[in-house]
Design an enzyme around this catalytic site. Structure first.
Site, PDB file in Angstrom:
ATOM      1  CD  GLU A   1      -1.390  -2.261   1.589  1.00 24.41           C
ATOM      2  OE1 GLU A   1      -0.611  -2.472   2.428  1.00 24.41           O
ATOM      3  OE2 GLU A   1      -2.507  -3.167   1.471  1.00 24.41           O
TER       4      GLU A   1
ATOM      5  CE1 TYR B   1       7.699   0.593  -3.371  1.00 26.08           C
ATOM      6  CE2 TYR B   1       5.595   1.881  -3.013  1.00 26.08           C
ATOM      7  CZ  TYR B   1       6.720   1.243  -2.623  1.00 26.08           C
ATOM      8  OH  TYR B   1       6.886   1.746  -1.124  1.00 26.08           O
TER       9      TYR B   1
END
Ligand SMILES: CC(C)(COP(=O)(O)OP(=O)(O)OC[C@H]1O[C@@H](n2cnc3c(N)ncnc32)[C@H](O)[C@@H]1OP(=O)(O)O)[C@@H](O)C(=O)NCCC(=O)NCCS
Length: 150
Positions: free
Chosen positions: A108, A120
């Protein structure tokens, strides 16, 4: 990674350094008991990067949830950012997940955390959903996943 840092598992003796780093890295830092319980827990993949003199500069905490390796936390000290530490730790997590027969990695991230999202996305994570009011201040979380099999 070169010879500038060594990688190892965090130990209880690292908790003080982790808590100090955490205060510099997060607005909602983990308190010491979180680090202690994650260091002692089974089914984790936790790593710290340390400089030759022993100073902790970056850290990663992950927990298996069935065949998914959940990245609970990754951070680099502010003065050590953009030197590849975050990417190195995420690559170690992915290698561990692959070698363990995992199917995916999930995490998250705050929608406004552009540095982390760039990290990411650069590693091939996709945005797969949102958790409303996930964070203590009411921020939603973006859920990001990388499938590594299937
Ligand atoms: C997110 C974080 C871990 C990245 O660590 P880092 O060691 O600085 O990242 P790296 O040097 O490995 O960067 C890898 C790539 O991510 C991207 N990236 C990292 N920081 C970035 C930034 N501030 N802006 C844009 N892209 C960024 C870049 O693509 C970078 O590659 P490049 O330097 O070759 O361009 C670090 O910013 C951090 O600790 N932030 C505070 C804690 C945090 O928010 N953790 C994530 C919670 S979900």
């Amino acid at each position: 990674m070169g010879l500038r840092w060594a990688v190892r598992e965090p130990q209880l003796g690292d908790v003080r350094s982790l808590v100090e780093a955490e205060l510099a890295c997060f607005e909602d830092p983990w308190p010491p008991p979180f680090f202690i319980s994650e260091i002692l827990a089974e089914g984790r993949f936790n790593r710290v990067l340390v400089e030759p003199a022993g100073a902790l500069v970056a850290y990663l905490f992950c927990a298996w949830q069935f065949l998914d390796l959940h990245v609970l936390k990754v951070a680099a000290l502010p003065v050590r950012r953009r030197q590849g530490l975050g990417r190195t730790l995420m690559e170690l997590a992915e290698r561990h997940a692959r070698e363990s027969g995992g199917e995916s990695l999930t995490l998250e991230v705050r929608p406004g955390n552009l540095a982390a999202i760039a990290l990411y996305e650069g590693l091939g994570y996709d945005r797969v959903g949102r958790r409303p009011r996930y964070y203590a201040n009411g921020d939603d979380a973006v859920i990001m996943t990388k499938r590594i099999s299937g």
